[in-house]
Design an enzyme around this catalytic site. Sequence first.
Site, PDB file in Angstrom:
ATOM      1  CG  HIS A  45      -2.107  -0.972   1.020  1.00 40.46           C
ATOM      2  ND1 HIS A  45      -3.233  -0.674   0.294  1.00 40.46           N
ATOM      3  CD2 HIS A  45      -2.259  -2.251   1.450  1.00 40.46           C
ATOM      4  CE1 HIS A  45      -4.050  -1.726   0.303  1.00 40.46           C
ATOM      5  NE2 HIS A  45      -3.476  -2.700   0.987  1.00 40.46           N
ATOM      6  N   GLY A 152      -7.362 -13.844  -8.237  1.00 41.29           N
ATOM      7  CA  GLY A 152      -7.893 -13.221  -7.025  1.00 41.29           C
ATOM      8  C   GLY A 152      -7.165 -13.629  -5.752  1.00 41.29           C
ATOM      9  CG  ASP A 202      -0.504  -5.495  -8.803  1.00 42.95           C
ATOM     10  OD1 ASP A 202       0.285  -5.449  -7.835  1.00 42.95           O
ATOM     11  OD2 ASP A 202      -1.735  -5.622  -8.680  1.00 42.95           O
TER      12      ASP A 202
HETATM   13  P1  ADP Z   1      -5.419 -10.602  -8.737  1.00 39.30           P
HETATM   14  O1  ADP Z   1      -4.844 -10.377  -7.393  1.00 39.30           O
HETATM   15  O2  ADP Z   1      -5.385 -12.042  -9.107  1.00 39.30           O
HETATM   16  O3  ADP Z   1      -4.825  -9.706  -9.777  1.00 39.30           O
HETATM   17  P2  ADP Z   1      -7.756  -9.068  -9.393  1.00 39.30           P
HETATM   18  O4  ADP Z   1      -9.088  -8.942  -8.769  1.00 39.30           O
HETATM   19  O5  ADP Z   1      -6.932  -7.842  -9.538  1.00 39.30           O
HETATM   20  O6  ADP Z   1      -6.968 -10.214  -8.622  1.00 39.30           O
HETATM   21  O7  ADP Z   1      -7.920  -9.678 -10.846  1.00 39.30           O
HETATM   22  C1  ADP Z   1      -8.666 -10.840 -11.038  1.00 39.30           C
HETATM   23  C2  ADP Z   1      -9.537 -10.656 -12.249  1.00 39.30           C
HETATM   24  O8  ADP Z   1      -8.716 -10.606 -13.436  1.00 39.30           O
HETATM   25  C3  ADP Z   1     -10.476 -11.821 -12.481  1.00 39.30           C
HETATM   26  O9  ADP Z   1     -11.675 -11.653 -11.751  1.00 39.30           O
HETATM   27  C4  ADP Z   1     -10.695 -11.759 -13.987  1.00 39.30           C
HETATM   28  O10 ADP Z   1     -11.638 -10.769 -14.311  1.00 39.30           O
HETATM   29  C5  ADP Z   1      -9.336 -11.304 -14.486  1.00 39.30           C
HETATM   30  N1  ADP Z   1      -8.483 -12.473 -14.807  1.00 39.30           N
HETATM   31  C6  ADP Z   1      -7.319 -12.827 -14.211  1.00 39.30           C
HETATM   32  N2  ADP Z   1      -6.810 -13.954 -14.770  1.00 39.30           N
HETATM   33  C7  ADP Z   1      -7.682 -14.325 -15.722  1.00 39.30           C
HETATM   34  C8  ADP Z   1      -7.721 -15.402 -16.642  1.00 39.30           C
HETATM   35  N3  ADP Z   1      -6.781 -16.351 -16.654  1.00 39.30           N
HETATM   36  N4  ADP Z   1      -8.775 -15.456 -17.489  1.00 39.30           N
HETATM   37  C9  ADP Z   1      -9.754 -14.518 -17.469  1.00 39.30           C
HETATM   38  N5  ADP Z   1      -9.756 -13.491 -16.627  1.00 39.30           N
HETATM   39  C10 ADP Z   1      -8.743 -13.366 -15.754  1.00 39.30           C
HETATM   40 MG    MG Z   2      -4.949  -7.595  -9.766  1.00 43.26          MG
END
Ligand code: ADP
Ligand code: MG
Length: 418
Positions: A45, A152, A202
Amino acid sequence: MAVSLDTGSVASAVDGARRGFLERFGGEPAGVWAAPGRVNVIGEHTDYNDGFVLPMAIDRACYAAAAPRADRILRVYAAQLDETVELSLDALVGPGSAADTRDAASTDMSPLAEPAAGGWAGYPVGVAWVLQQAGFPVGGADVYLSSTVPVGSGLSSSAALECATALALAGVSGFELTTHELALHTQRAENIYAGVPCGPLDQMSSAFGQDGSVLFIDTRSGEVRPQPFDLAAEDALLLVIDTRVSHDHGENGYADRRAACERAAEFLGVRALRDIALEDLPEAFAKVSVGLGETYARRLRHVVTEDARVQQFVAILNHEQFSLPPLGHRMMQSHASLRDDYEVSAPELDLAVATAVAAGAHGARMTGGGFGGSAIALVDRAVLEEVRDAVRAAFAEHGYTEPQFFPAVASAGARRIV
Ligand code: ADP
Ligand code: MG
């Protein structure tokens, strides 16, 4: 435990993406690009406060197999979801669409009112949109996406997807992106198009990752300094403990913390909380406590002390007598600060951290935005099994979902594979 993805696993992921592309779209892809997820070793953060972070790219990645098309259609297939999004690139600009007059030089990161695609599709379509806005000649393409980054879990599956898509679009359209451009435009895609107010951590981690190194990043200047992080030489490793609690639950929490930091900075008359030095913290804390309330003061204290911990961590890494306990100690301080002052931890994360350390880890902390997601533990190989078994048993005892474990291996950043 699950072994890390070695070169053979990369080859099989690439092969899977090629075969998947063939099945889905017919024909061979023009290439396969990969972009990794990340763990943030310390510095949480701080990225939206112009501060310091210390992430590393990991050996889990999003793979994009892609080929150009003769028309202006963009088709993206997500293998994990078995879903396709298809639209015309011309629908991403021009009247009556999700057009936006912001160009690449704009610092306005506020979300679009009506993006042409939402949900998961907002990420890849947002990348095409942002690159077009920046003037890159994005051409029609078929893109097959397959990822080994857990979604996620706080390991940046979203940045991996964005960076892999951006490189694939650049590759099949015949233009180049510098590493800085890749990080900047993918962050813009997530902020503006997907509507997630993340800082640069990220996307910079996925873009700049290096084998065997953590990345010391000054998010104000954009300077990235790779720092060798050879835990194998110490007979140790960084263990990821995925709590399986989706950080989705805390979405408003993230925006709320960000807004609190901006308000505190404004109140103190500085550009960002990074500008408050550690020695000025007691005075600033007292001032904010009186003016905005104690909660704001604790948010401030987290950011200022976390920036200091990142610098201390890097100083220890650079020290001739590099040793693990002081690193673990900074990780513990970071976790306590995130839990108590910033209030972004979760009971599962606290349990994972406390149990790992009680079982012999040098230190542990939540990683990523919090409210769920993953913890990381710095462990000697000799106690790896004990730590893993103890965390698994503690989760079972509390009735929590069984956590997943895998080692975080510092890996290369986004690149073309074939
Ligand atoms: P993270 O910490 O994994 O980045 P986020 O909430 O920022 O979590 O991102 C997750 C979102 O990114 C998922 O809900 C989806 O919308 C998208 N996403 C990530 N990986 C994929 C994938 N392999 N296929 C489709 N969508 C994905
Ligand atoms: Mg993310």
